[in-house]
Design an enzyme around this catalytic site. Structure first.
Site, PDB file in Angstrom:
ATOM      1  CG  ASP A 128      42.824  14.308  57.579  1.00 11.72           C
ATOM      2  OD1 ASP A 128      41.708  14.848  57.553  1.00 11.72           O
ATOM      3  OD2 ASP A 128      43.031  13.135  57.194  1.00 11.72           O
ATOM      4  CG  ASP A 155      37.650  10.717  59.181  1.00 10.08           C
ATOM      5  OD1 ASP A 155      37.156   9.832  59.894  1.00 10.08           O
ATOM      6  OD2 ASP A 155      37.172  11.863  59.079  1.00 10.08           O
TER       7      ASP A 155
END
Length: 243
Positions: free
Chosen positions: A19, A21
């Site tokens: 991922d 953020d």
């Protein structure tokens, strides 16, 4: 922060999906800041139980949760909220910093021939702003799947984005059981598990620990990750490149 029990099949991990953020880039603080500014106009505060629901969602889905759960939907639509938020975020994103341990881990996996990629709910226009100071690091990814990718019909916790990422590795699709996902958000952890993958969670310390239970392993920081736990090449010198 205690580890969950690592799956017995962890030695078969061959590919890694990150991922972005809150996991590789310290961008979640920008969303929090903007949402606090907007809510202050209505004499309301932004709390972490709401942030936990919004993290990892597609923008419009998170916006709907935001205006409805805070009770401001009669005054501000989800669409108008996104327009207002966008102007502030455009100025913040180019200042994004890397999270501790991100550079070290990405370089280590790349140098040891482990295929890596990014699967982020962020749309292309925001991705470019967030990563502009870190183009060298993101160039090491085999591929990047963003939230506006046509194959990503539904946002996290649906598995769409991780399954799309698995399909694009060289020689793909890769068996989900051979993939390790790194996530910080509850919805992202669920998406990885829904895709049939193993998930290491690196949550914000303020996140309620109830959200940790779905992950295969929970760490305070990427600096705490031991590749050997998952059958991946170990760090040769744990004291080096701790950035």
């Amino acid at each position: 922060m205690a580890n969950q029990g690592i799956d017995a099949s962890s030695g078969s991990i061959t590919h890694v999906i990150f991922d972005m953020d809150g996991l590789l880039l310290d961008t979640e603080k920008f969303y929090t800041e903007v949402q606090e500014i907007i809510l202050a106009r209505y004499n309301k505060t932004f709390d972490w139980s709401l942030k936990a629901k919004m993290m990892g969602m597609k923008a419009i889905e998170a916006a709907r949760v935001f205006v409805e759960e805070t009770g401001i939907s009669d005054s501000l639509t989800a669409e108008d909220f996104l327009v207002e938020r966008e102007e502030m975020l455009q100025k913040m994103f180019p200042t994004s910093d890397l999270m501790p341990g991100a550079s070290r881990l990405i370089h280590h996996l790349n140098e040891n021939g482990i295929p890596i990629c990014v699967a982020t709910g962020t749309h292309t226009r925001h991705f470019d702003l967030k990563t502009q100071r870190h183009s060298e690091l993101f160039s090491l990814m085999h591929h990047i799947v963003r939230g506006d990718d046509p194959e990503v019909k539904q946002g996290k916790p649906s598995p769409d984005i991780f399954l799309a990422a698995a399909n694009r590795f060289e020689g793909g699709p890769v068996d989900p059981q051979r993939i390790l996902v790194f996530e910080d958000a509850p919805s992202g952890v669920l998406a990885g598990k829904n895709a049939g993958m193993s998930v290491v969670m690196v949550p914000d310390a303020r996140l309620d620990s109830r959200y940790h239970q779905v992950a295969d392993q929970v760490l305070n920081s990427l600096l705490d990750f031991s590749p050997a736990d998952w059958g991946l090449p170990p760090f040769e010198n744990a004291s080096t490149k701790l950035d």
